[in-house]
Design an enzyme around this catalytic site. Sequence first.
Site, PDB file in Angstrom:
ATOM      1  CG  HIS A 264      -2.053   0.942   1.136  1.00 18.96           C
ATOM      2  ND1 HIS A 264      -1.959   2.290   1.370  1.00 18.96           N
ATOM      3  CD2 HIS A 264      -3.326   0.721   0.754  1.00 18.96           C
ATOM      4  CE1 HIS A 264      -3.138   2.848   1.174  1.00 18.96           C
ATOM      5  NE2 HIS A 264      -3.987   1.925   0.800  1.00 18.96           N
TER       6      HIS A 264
ATOM      7  CG  ASP B 146      -8.401  -4.160  -2.735  1.00 24.22           C
ATOM      8  OD1 ASP B 146      -7.586  -3.236  -2.825  1.00 24.22           O
ATOM      9  OD2 ASP B 146      -9.627  -4.007  -2.844  1.00 24.22           O
TER      10      ASP B 146
HETATM   11  C1  SDX Z   1      -6.260   0.123  -2.787  1.00 24.40           C
HETATM   12  O1  SDX Z   1      -4.505   4.688  -2.015  1.00 24.40           O
HETATM   13  C2  SDX Z   1      -5.383   4.013  -1.373  1.00 24.40           C
HETATM   14  O2  SDX Z   1      -5.701   4.325  -0.282  1.00 24.40           O
HETATM   15  C3  SDX Z   1      -5.970   2.837  -2.092  1.00 24.40           C
HETATM   16  C4  SDX Z   1      -6.978   2.001  -1.309  1.00 24.40           C
HETATM   17  C5  SDX Z   1      -8.229   2.776  -1.030  1.00 24.40           C
HETATM   18  O3  SDX Z   1      -8.933   2.407  -0.075  1.00 24.40           O
HETATM   19  O4  SDX Z   1      -8.541   3.720  -1.826  1.00 24.40           O
HETATM   20  O5  SDX Z   1      -6.393   1.587  -0.078  1.00 24.40           O
HETATM   21  C6  SDX Z   1      -7.400   0.770  -2.082  1.00 24.40           C
HETATM   22  O6  SDX Z   1      -6.016   0.457  -3.919  1.00 24.40           O
HETATM   23  C7  SDX Z   1      -5.379  -0.848  -2.050  1.00 24.40           C
HETATM   24  C8  SDX Z   1      -4.170  -1.328  -2.891  1.00 24.40           C
HETATM   25  C9  SDX Z   1      -4.653  -2.445  -3.831  1.00 24.40           C
HETATM   26  N1  SDX Z   1      -3.614  -2.762  -4.804  1.00 24.40           N
HETATM   27  C10 SDX Z   1      -2.982  -3.966  -4.790  1.00 24.40           C
HETATM   28  O7  SDX Z   1      -3.116  -4.810  -3.904  1.00 24.40           O
HETATM   29  C11 SDX Z   1      -2.056  -4.193  -5.984  1.00 24.40           C
HETATM   30  C12 SDX Z   1      -0.720  -4.765  -5.484  1.00 24.40           C
HETATM   31  N2  SDX Z   1      -0.034  -3.692  -4.721  1.00 24.40           N
HETATM   32  C13 SDX Z   1       0.964  -2.923  -5.461  1.00 24.40           C
HETATM   33  O8  SDX Z   1       0.671  -2.705  -6.828  1.00 24.40           O
HETATM   34  C14 SDX Z   1       1.443  -1.708  -4.662  1.00 24.40           C
HETATM   35  O9  SDX Z   1       1.743  -2.137  -3.398  1.00 24.40           O
HETATM   36  C15 SDX Z   1       0.575  -0.474  -4.578  1.00 24.40           C
HETATM   37  C16 SDX Z   1       0.187   0.021  -5.912  1.00 24.40           C
HETATM   38  C17 SDX Z   1      -0.635  -0.734  -3.757  1.00 24.40           C
HETATM   39  C18 SDX Z   1       1.412   0.610  -3.887  1.00 24.40           C
HETATM   40  O10 SDX Z   1       2.470   0.873  -4.691  1.00 24.40           O
HETATM   41  P1  SDX Z   1       3.539   2.072  -4.361  1.00 24.40           P
HETATM   42  O11 SDX Z   1       3.211   2.747  -3.098  1.00 24.40           O
HETATM   43  O12 SDX Z   1       3.666   2.914  -5.575  1.00 24.40           O
HETATM   44  O13 SDX Z   1       4.810   1.271  -4.048  1.00 24.40           O
HETATM   45  P2  SDX Z   1       5.813   0.802  -5.148  1.00 24.40           P
HETATM   46  O14 SDX Z   1       5.074   0.286  -6.338  1.00 24.40           O
HETATM   47  O15 SDX Z   1       6.822   1.885  -5.346  1.00 24.40           O
HETATM   48  O16 SDX Z   1       6.490  -0.459  -4.422  1.00 24.40           O
HETATM   49  C19 SDX Z   1       7.522  -0.264  -3.476  1.00 24.40           C
HETATM   50  C20 SDX Z   1       8.364  -1.526  -3.588  1.00 24.40           C
HETATM   51  C21 SDX Z   1       8.742  -1.826  -5.038  1.00 24.40           C
HETATM   52  O17 SDX Z   1       9.985  -2.525  -5.020  1.00 24.40           O
HETATM   53  P3  SDX Z   1      11.349  -1.627  -5.320  1.00 24.40           P
HETATM   54  O18 SDX Z   1      11.099  -0.925  -6.646  1.00 24.40           O
HETATM   55  O19 SDX Z   1      11.429  -0.647  -4.140  1.00 24.40           O
HETATM   56  O20 SDX Z   1      12.434  -2.660  -5.352  1.00 24.40           O
HETATM   57  O21 SDX Z   1       7.603  -2.656  -3.141  1.00 24.40           O
HETATM   58  C22 SDX Z   1       7.386  -3.556  -4.224  1.00 24.40           C
HETATM   59  C23 SDX Z   1       7.666  -2.800  -5.506  1.00 24.40           C
HETATM   60  O22 SDX Z   1       8.158  -3.678  -6.510  1.00 24.40           O
HETATM   61  N3  SDX Z   1       5.997  -3.973  -4.148  1.00 24.40           N
HETATM   62  C24 SDX Z   1       5.558  -5.217  -4.344  1.00 24.40           C
HETATM   63  C25 SDX Z   1       4.168  -5.154  -4.137  1.00 24.40           C
HETATM   64  N4  SDX Z   1       3.817  -3.899  -3.846  1.00 24.40           N
HETATM   65  C26 SDX Z   1       4.943  -3.163  -3.865  1.00 24.40           C
HETATM   66  N5  SDX Z   1       6.215  -6.365  -4.658  1.00 24.40           N
HETATM   67  C27 SDX Z   1       5.429  -7.469  -4.781  1.00 24.40           C
HETATM   68  N6  SDX Z   1       4.094  -7.513  -4.582  1.00 24.40           N
HETATM   69  C28 SDX Z   1       3.438  -6.354  -4.269  1.00 24.40           C
HETATM   70  N7  SDX Z   1       2.112  -6.379  -4.084  1.00 24.40           N
END
Ligand code: SDX
Length: 435
Positions: free
Chosen positions: A311, A369
């Site tokens: 998140h 989720d």
């Molecule tokens: C919702 O904003 C909100 O409040 C949203 C929400 C709401 O109520 O409105 O809470 C609802 O959207 C919840 C989130 C649902 N999405 C998912 O579950 C999809 C999977 N999650 C990821 O796509 C991700 O964690 C996000 C999009 C939720 C957050 O991404 P960020 O904050 O942009 O973080 P990032 O992509 O920069 O990741 C940071 C690191 C990265 O690695 P590095 O580049 O630092 O090496 O963490 C890794 C990412 O690769 N990472 C993951 C991961 N999520 C982040 N690696 C594997 N699996 C994951 N799920």
Amino acid sequence: MSDKTNRTFTLTDNTTGKSYELPVLPASIGPDVIDVRKLYADTDHFTYDPGFTSTGSCESKITYIDGDQGVLLYRGYAIAELAEQSDFMETCYLLLYGELPTKAQKNKFEHDITYHTMLHEQLMYFFRGFRRDAHPMAVMCGVVGALSAFYHDSTDITDPKHRMVASYRLLAKMPTIAAMAYKYSIGQPFVYPRNDLKYAENFLYMMFSNPAEEYIINPVISKAMDKILILHADHEQNASTSTVRLAGSSGANPFACISAGIASLWGPAHGGANEAVLNMLEQIGDVKNIPEFIARAKDKEDSFRLMGFGHRVYKNFDPRAKVLQQSCHDVLNELGITDEPLLDIAMELERIALEDPYFIEKKLYPNVDFYSGIIFRAIGIPTSMFTVLFSVARTVGWVAQWNEMIEDPSQKIGRPRQLYTGETGRSYLPLAKRP
Ligand code: SDX
């Protein structure tokens, strides 16, 4: 609150030695902000923050999140308390008006919402333009946007009465439209809302009843649905809420703004994640395959991510996931579902991920989720409808934030700038002179 007035940050240009004082605006809780509104005028420079990881887009009094502590407050009330002791209609009133309602206020609010749940009969024809196998989120975007063609008497956004009528209409009609999108997709007749049912009960009734037999409301299921609606109601300046605010900042009508929010929520990185979680669990298929998928989620060369994990704000357990985990067990027990393999995979996936150094180091915890999809599936809601339910719940947050934006005296049209790194100016070369 400590006296934080007159605090400033000093910015110094190390080439000219010139310094700039940037005022700090104090928060009631959480991070204070550095006010950069005069930065461009004073320094001829923009700030740069793609994804807005360090940027406050607005001042708000609606929802507060502490990502490190896993705290979520709606108008100062903890989400776990509201989920346990309140109901969705009362939570809607709280988000819209800022205070818990009196008994009389709550009864009137529920009555007013209930008596706006029907749709203009003409709107039914919009569904017929879609293929039956259209994704229901595409239908939601289209039909909700079309509401602006029907309710001209509530699109003057400068009139607080118009804004509240439009807000009530959206809150009231979203479940009706969502249920119609589902019925359309399975070729069953639309079910009209009933005024003797509560919000969550009415939604389940419109989703699952049919003319051939009586539909019995299961109180455990309707209570779980009501709790799910509370948990998804608002969440600060997430992608879809920011979309609604940006669309609204141009003066667009509320129905069009909410349609834009639905479109943004649809993305798998946002509200579409609940659907993606179920698809992922089905793709994993068996507990023994979990290590392979954990390895893929950690592989930089692999675009696969563990859906339902991570998140932007929560670097601790999403407090909503904790409540949903319990609801998940309640619903499965009520329905006598003891052998849900996807839940077994989800629980084992959660256990392994929370022990894995990669997820611990990156503070990737289950989010809202992760469990919602399992509950929806147990209730009999098809995977393609999961994000539609999220949009039904989030509508109150969108309209509350939209109203707050319009009432904000400092509100301007949202117009971000950029770091331009493209061509710096070149003369046109006629086609005849090109190679
Ligand atoms: C919702 O904003 C909100 O409040 C949203 C929400 C709401 O109520 O409105 O809470 C609802 O959207 C919840 C989130 C649902 N999405 C998912 O579950 C999809 C999977 N999650 C990821 O796509 C991700 O964690 C996000 C999009 C939720 C957050 O991404 P960020 O904050 O942009 O973080 P990032 O992509 O920069 O990741 C940071 C690191 C990265 O690695 P590095 O580049 O630092 O090496 O963490 C890794 C990412 O690769 N990472 C993951 C991961 N999520 C982040 N690696 C594997 N699996 C994951 N799920």
